[in-house]
Scaffold this motif. Structure first.
Motif, PDB file in Angstrom:
ATOM      1  N   THR A   1      -2.746   2.323  -2.314  1.00  0.00           N
ATOM      2  CA  THR A   1      -1.683   1.347  -2.079  1.00  0.00           C
ATOM      3  C   THR A   1      -1.909   0.627  -0.757  1.00  0.00           C
ATOM      4  O   THR A   1      -1.777  -0.605  -0.681  1.00  0.00           O
ATOM      5  CB  THR A   1      -0.307   2.041  -2.089  1.00  0.00           C
ATOM      6  OG1 THR A   1      -0.124   2.655  -3.367  1.00  0.00           O
ATOM      7  CG2 THR A   1       0.815   1.055  -1.832  1.00  0.00           C
ATOM      8  N   LEU A   2      -2.253   1.381   0.284  1.00  0.00           N
ATOM      9  CA  LEU A   2      -2.551   0.760   1.581  1.00  0.00           C
ATOM     10  C   LEU A   2      -3.744  -0.182   1.471  1.00  0.00           C
ATOM     11  O   LEU A   2      -3.734  -1.275   2.036  1.00  0.00           O
ATOM     12  CB  LEU A   2      -2.839   1.836   2.634  1.00  0.00           C
ATOM     13  CG  LEU A   2      -1.641   2.608   3.173  1.00  0.00           C
ATOM     14  CD1 LEU A   2      -2.110   3.751   4.075  1.00  0.00           C
ATOM     15  CD2 LEU A   2      -0.708   1.682   3.934  1.00  0.00           C
ATOM     16  N   LEU A   3      -4.765   0.245   0.751  1.00  0.00           N
ATOM     17  CA  LEU A   3      -5.958  -0.582   0.577  1.00  0.00           C
ATOM     18  C   LEU A   3      -5.610  -1.877  -0.143  1.00  0.00           C
ATOM     19  O   LEU A   3      -6.013  -2.961   0.285  1.00  0.00           O
ATOM     20  CB  LEU A   3      -7.031   0.193  -0.191  1.00  0.00           C
ATOM     21  CG  LEU A   3      -8.317  -0.574  -0.509  1.00  0.00           C
ATOM     22  CD1 LEU A   3      -9.009  -1.009   0.776  1.00  0.00           C
ATOM     23  CD2 LEU A   3      -9.237   0.288  -1.366  1.00  0.00           C
ATOM     24  N   GLU A   4      -4.845  -1.779  -1.215  1.00  0.00           N
ATOM     25  CA  GLU A   4      -4.439  -2.974  -1.957  1.00  0.00           C
ATOM     26  C   GLU A   4      -3.670  -3.940  -1.063  1.00  0.00           C
ATOM     27  O   GLU A   4      -3.921  -5.143  -1.073  1.00  0.00           O
ATOM     28  CB  GLU A   4      -3.583  -2.589  -3.161  1.00  0.00           C
ATOM     29  CG  GLU A   4      -4.356  -1.906  -4.264  1.00  0.00           C
ATOM     30  CD  GLU A   4      -3.457  -1.348  -5.353  1.00  0.00           C
ATOM     31  OE1 GLU A   4      -2.247  -1.121  -5.096  1.00  0.00           O
ATOM     32  OE2 GLU A   4      -3.959  -1.151  -6.461  1.00  0.00           O
ATOM     33  N   ARG A   5      -2.724  -3.397  -0.290  1.00  0.00           N
ATOM     34  CA  ARG A   5      -1.933  -4.241   0.616  1.00  0.00           C
ATOM     35  C   ARG A   5      -2.811  -4.867   1.695  1.00  0.00           C
ATOM     36  O   ARG A   5      -2.631  -6.036   2.051  1.00  0.00           O
ATOM     37  CB  ARG A   5      -0.809  -3.422   1.239  1.00  0.00           C
ATOM     38  CG  ARG A   5       0.302  -3.088   0.241  1.00  0.00           C
ATOM     39  CD  ARG A   5       1.420  -2.222   0.805  1.00  0.00           C
ATOM     40  NE  ARG A   5       1.886  -2.639   2.115  1.00  0.00           N
ATOM     41  CZ  ARG A   5       2.278  -1.783   3.066  1.00  0.00           C
ATOM     42  NH1 ARG A   5       2.279  -0.475   2.832  1.00  0.00           N
ATOM     43  NH2 ARG A   5       2.699  -2.219   4.229  1.00  0.00           N
ATOM     44  N   ALA A   6      -3.757  -4.102   2.210  1.00  0.00           N
ATOM     45  CA  ALA A   6      -4.656  -4.621   3.250  1.00  0.00           C
ATOM     46  C   ALA A   6      -5.553  -5.718   2.686  1.00  0.00           C
ATOM     47  O   ALA A   6      -5.762  -6.749   3.337  1.00  0.00           O
ATOM     48  CB  ALA A   6      -5.491  -3.485   3.837  1.00  0.00           C
ATOM     49  N   ILE A   7      -6.062  -5.513   1.496  1.00  0.00           N
ATOM     50  CA  ILE A   7      -6.937  -6.516   0.876  1.00  0.00           C
ATOM     51  C   ILE A   7      -6.197  -7.831   0.698  1.00  0.00           C
ATOM     52  O   ILE A   7      -6.759  -8.906   0.926  1.00  0.00           O
ATOM     53  CB  ILE A   7      -7.499  -5.998  -0.467  1.00  0.00           C
ATOM     54  CG1 ILE A   7      -8.549  -4.923  -0.197  1.00  0.00           C
ATOM     55  CG2 ILE A   7      -8.098  -7.130  -1.288  1.00  0.00           C
ATOM     56  CD1 ILE A   7      -9.006  -4.171  -1.430  1.00  0.00           C
ATOM     57  N   LEU A   8      -4.948  -7.755   0.324  1.00  0.00           N
ATOM     58  CA  LEU A   8      -4.167  -8.979   0.124  1.00  0.00           C
ATOM     59  C   LEU A   8      -3.960  -9.755   1.419  1.00  0.00           C
ATOM     60  O   LEU A   8      -3.642 -10.947   1.386  1.00  0.00           O
ATOM     61  CB  LEU A   8      -2.830  -8.662  -0.539  1.00  0.00           C
ATOM     62  CG  LEU A   8      -2.938  -8.191  -1.987  1.00  0.00           C
ATOM     63  CD1 LEU A   8      -1.567  -7.763  -2.515  1.00  0.00           C
ATOM     64  CD2 LEU A   8      -3.536  -9.274  -2.870  1.00  0.00           C
ATOM     65  N   ARG A   9      -4.149  -9.109   2.555  1.00  0.00           N
ATOM     66  CA  ARG A   9      -4.019  -9.786   3.851  1.00  0.00           C
ATOM     67  C   ARG A   9      -5.324 -10.464   4.276  1.00  0.00           C
ATOM     68  O   ARG A   9      -5.343 -11.188   5.270  1.00  0.00           O
ATOM     69  CB  ARG A   9      -3.574  -8.802   4.929  1.00  0.00           C
ATOM     70  CG  ARG A   9      -2.148  -8.335   4.710  1.00  0.00           C
ATOM     71  CD  ARG A   9      -1.669  -7.486   5.854  1.00  0.00           C
ATOM     72  NE  ARG A   9      -0.321  -6.988   5.612  1.00  0.00           N
ATOM     73  CZ  ARG A   9       0.346  -6.264   6.486  1.00  0.00           C
ATOM     74  NH1 ARG A   9      -0.186  -5.954   7.643  1.00  0.00           N
ATOM     75  NH2 ARG A   9       1.568  -5.847   6.192  1.00  0.00           N
TER      76      ARG A   9
END
Length: 163
Positions: free
Chosen positions: A101-109
């Motif tokens: 979840t953190l990775l997905e959110r970070a990628i979107l940034r």
């Protein structure tokens, strides 16, 4: 031997669709981008030079530019998942949901281009040389850029853990 139009469509249309649909989320839009890619490739088939790149890499280069055109027209952000070095969705399902979840959110940034570079490297498995051909960049520049992107992802994930 130069590939025929039929060979290209039969052999690569599905893989191109998978590549494009990881960035272009809307199914209809992804299909349109793939069609544009195939049309451009078929029109340019005479310029394909197997000494410069494999047919697959040449097609991915065309697809890359079509996706960039699409994003510029639609101003949409790609949404990808499998980008952490050595991490796959299967790994995450074995108890690392928070990290995914953190990775997905970070990628979107990340910027659209950063997301696409990660996709080419880690999801599509292209070598630095192949990505260099696709993106018109130098392999050494890409290696440094990918390292910086991974570091930025790590920093973003650490920052999000404390938020």
């Amino acid at each position: 031997m130069k590939p025929t139009e039929r060979d290209i469509v039969e052999r690569y249309a599905r893989d191109l669709h998978e590549f494009v649909s990881r960035t272009v989320v809307c199914r209809e839009d992804a299909e349109e981008v793939v069609q544009d890619t195939l049309l451009r490739a078929l029109r340019s088939l005479g310029t394909f030079d197997e000494r410069k790149a494999s047919l697959r890499t040449w097609l991915w280069r065309i697809a890359w530019h079509e996706v960039v055109r699409y994003m510029e027209r639609r101003n949409r952000h790609p949404q990808m998942v499998e980008m952490d070095e050595g991490m796959t969705v299967a790994d995450a399902e074995e108890g690392d949901d928070e990290r995914l979840t953190l990775l997905e959110r970070a990628i979107l940034r990340l910027s659209d281009e950063e997301q696409m570079l990660l996709q080419l490297r880690y999801t599509d498995g292209l070598s630095l040389r192949e990505i260099a051909y696709v993106t018109d960049a130098k392999p050494t520049t890409l290696a440094v850029r990918l390292q910086r992107i991974r570091e930025r992802l790590r920093d973003l994930m650490n920052k999000m853990k404390t938020e």
